[in-house]
Design a protein around this motif. Structure first.
Motif, short mmCIF file in Angstrom:
data_model
loop_
_atom_site.label_atom_id
_atom_site.label_comp_id
_atom_site.label_asym_id
_atom_site.label_seq_id
_atom_site.Cartn_x
_atom_site.Cartn_y
_atom_site.Cartn_z
N ALA A 85 0.83 -1.07 -0.06
CA ALA A 85 -0.02 0.09 -0.16
C ALA A 85 0.88 1.31 -0.08
O ALA A 85 0.66 2.39 -0.64
CB ALA A 85 -1.03 0.10 1.05
N ASP A 86 1.99 1.29 0.74
CA ASP A 86 2.59 2.64 0.83
C ASP A 86 3.53 2.68 -0.43
O ASP A 86 3.52 3.89 -0.91
CB ASP A 86 3.89 2.40 1.99
CG ASP A 86 4.45 3.65 2.02
OD1 ASP A 86 3.94 4.73 2.46
OD2 ASP A 86 5.91 3.53 2.10
N MET A 87 4.03 1.65 -1.21
CA MET A 87 4.40 1.84 -2.37
C MET A 87 3.32 2.32 -3.69
O MET A 87 3.73 3.38 -4.35
CB MET A 87 5.15 0.46 -3.15
CG MET A 87 6.20 -0.02 -2.42
SD MET A 87 7.60 1.14 -2.80
CE MET A 87 9.05 0.12 -2.25
N LEU A 88 2.18 1.74 -3.44
CA LEU A 88 1.11 2.21 -4.43
C LEU A 88 0.81 3.75 -4.16
O LEU A 88 0.60 4.51 -5.16
CB LEU A 88 0.02 1.30 -4.36
CG LEU A 88 0.27 -0.04 -5.01
CD1 LEU A 88 -0.76 -0.87 -4.65
CD2 LEU A 88 0.27 0.08 -6.25
N ALA A 89 0.87 4.17 -3.00
CA ALA A 89 0.49 5.36 -2.53
C ALA A 89 1.44 6.50 -3.12
O ALA A 89 1.00 7.70 -3.74
CB ALA A 89 0.43 5.67 -1.01
N ALA A 90 2.64 6.11 -3.01
CA ALA A 90 3.86 6.78 -3.39
C ALA A 90 3.58 6.96 -5.17
O ALA A 90 3.89 7.95 -5.78
CB ALA A 90 5.08 6.44 -3.25
N ALA A 91 3.33 5.93 -5.75
CA ALA A 91 3.23 5.67 -7.24
C ALA A 91 2.13 6.64 -7.61
O ALA A 91 2.32 7.43 -8.80
CB ALA A 91 3.07 4.20 -7.72
N ARG A 92 1.00 6.63 -6.97
CA ARG A 92 -0.09 7.34 -7.53
C ARG A 92 0.26 8.92 -7.20
O ARG A 92 -0.48 9.76 -7.99
CB ARG A 92 -1.62 6.98 -6.86
CG ARG A 92 -1.91 5.63 -6.99
CD ARG A 92 -3.06 4.90 -6.12
NE ARG A 92 -3.29 3.57 -6.95
CZ ARG A 92 -3.51 2.74 -5.67
NH1 ARG A 92 -3.51 2.85 -4.43
NH2 ARG A 92 -4.19 1.52 -6.30
N ARG A 93 0.80 9.30 -6.25
CA ARG A 93 1.15 10.57 -5.78
C ARG A 93 2.04 11.12 -6.96
O ARG A 93 1.74 12.30 -7.19
CB ARG A 93 1.74 10.70 -4.49
CG ARG A 93 2.15 12.07 -4.00
CD ARG A 93 3.13 12.13 -2.89
NE ARG A 93 4.34 11.30 -3.16
CZ ARG A 93 4.97 10.73 -2.44
NH1 ARG A 93 4.69 10.07 -1.06
NH2 ARG A 93 6.16 10.35 -2.90
#
Length: 257
Positions: free
Chosen positions: A66-74
Motif C-alpha cells: 500500500a505504501d508503494m502504491l500510494a507513492a506511485a499514485r502521488r
C-alpha cells in the motif's frame, strides 16, 4: 511480497534503482504496444519509464504494498496503479509487454512462475525481466551472519528465504524453447557509495526489511550498528573515502512465439 515497505527509503536511491529499468526498456524492440503491465512496480519509477517510452499504450503498474502504491499514485498521477500479488496474478487478457524490474526475486518458485508469466504475453509481445543476483554476496551474507549471532537469532531465523533467482541457464532452458527470440545478460553495477552507512541506507529499502520487521525498535539500531561494522571491514574505503559496492543484476527478454 509480504514485508512492510517504505517508499521514501526506497526512493533515496531512485537513480540507482531506476537505471536497470532504463537499460532493460532500451532493449525491448516493440514499436506500438497497446497494453503494458509493470509487475512489482513499487513507487512507479519503472512504470513512468514505460509510459514515457510508449505514451500511447495503456500502462498499468501492479504492486502488493500500500505504501508503494500510494507513492506511485502521488508521483505519477497519469498512470493507473492497482494492488495485486505477482504470486497470484493471472490476467484476463494478455499484454503486449509484461515487464518486471527488481521484483521477481521476492516471488518464489520460478519453475511455476515463468510459464504463467509467459502465458500472459500476447503473440509477438515480450516478457522483460530484471532481478538482482546477489544473494550470496557479502552484503547479504553479512545480514544473515548478524541475524544468526545476536540474541534475536531464533526470532529472525528464516526471515529471508533463499533467493529464488537462478543462474542464467535456468531461464534459458525454460523460456528460449518457447520464444521466437530470447536474450539474456548480466550487468554488474558498481555503485559508488559515501561509506558503509550509505550501504545500510541502500539496503534498508529492500534486503534488510525482512530482518528489521522481526526486531523490536530497541534491537533494530543494535542490529544495524553490528551490520555496518562488518560492512566497513568487507568494503574498505578508497583514497577519497568512497566505497565501491558491486551489484550484479540478471536480465532477460523473451519474445512470444
Amino acid at each position: 511480497m509480504s514485508h512492510a515497505w517504505d517508499a521514501g527509503q526506497y526512493l533515496r536511491f531512485a537513480h540507482e534503482r531506476t537505471q536497470p529499468a532504463l537499460d532493460l526498456v532500451a532493449r525491448v524492440d516493440l514499436s506500438a504496444p497497446r497494453r503494458i503491465v509493470d509487475l512489482g512496480c513499487g513507487p512507479g519509477n519503472s512504470t513512468a519509464i514505460l509510459k514515457a517510452r510508449w505514451p500511447e499504450a495503456e500502462v498499468t503498474g501492479l504492486d502488493s504494498d500500500a505504501d508503494m502504491l500510494a507513492a506511485a499514485r502521488r508521483d505519477h498521477p497519469g498512470i493507473k496503479f492497482s494492488a495485486a500479488d505477482i504470486a497470484d496474478w493471472r490476467p484476463e487478457q494478455p499484454y503486449d509487454l509484461v515487464f518486471s524490474n527488481a521484483a521477481l526475486q521476492w516471488v518464489g518458485d520460478h519453475e511455476r512462475l515463468l510459464p504463467r508469466l509467459r502465458d500472459a504475453v500476447a503473440p509477438g509481445g515480450f516478457l522483460a525481466v530484471q532481478m538482482p543476483r546477489n544473494h550470496d554476496f557479502q552484503t547479504h551474507a553479512l545480514m544473515r551472519q548478524v541475524a544468526a549471532e545476536g540474541p534475536w537469532a531464533e526470532r529472525v531465523a528464516g526471515a529471508r528465504a533463499p533467493s529464488p533467482v537462478q543462474p542464467p541457464e535456468f531461464y534459458y532452458d525454460r523460456l528460449a524453447p518457447h520464444s521466437a527470440r530470447f536474450t539474456i545478460w548480466e550487468t554488474n553495477y558498481i555503485q559508488i557509495m559515501d561509506g558503509p552507512d550509505a550501504i545500510v541506507s541502500w539496503l534498508m529499502g529492500t534486503g534488510l526489511r525482512p530482518f528489521l520487521d522481526r526486531l523490536t525498535p530497541g534491537e533494530q539500531p543494535i542490529f544495524l550498528d553490528r551490520y555496518q561494522a562488518l560492512l566497513a571491514a568487507a568494503f574498505p574505503a578508497r583514497a577519497d573515502g568512497k566505497v565501491l559496492l558491486p551489484y550484479p543484476r540478471l536480465f532477460f527478454i523473451a519474445m512470444s512465439a
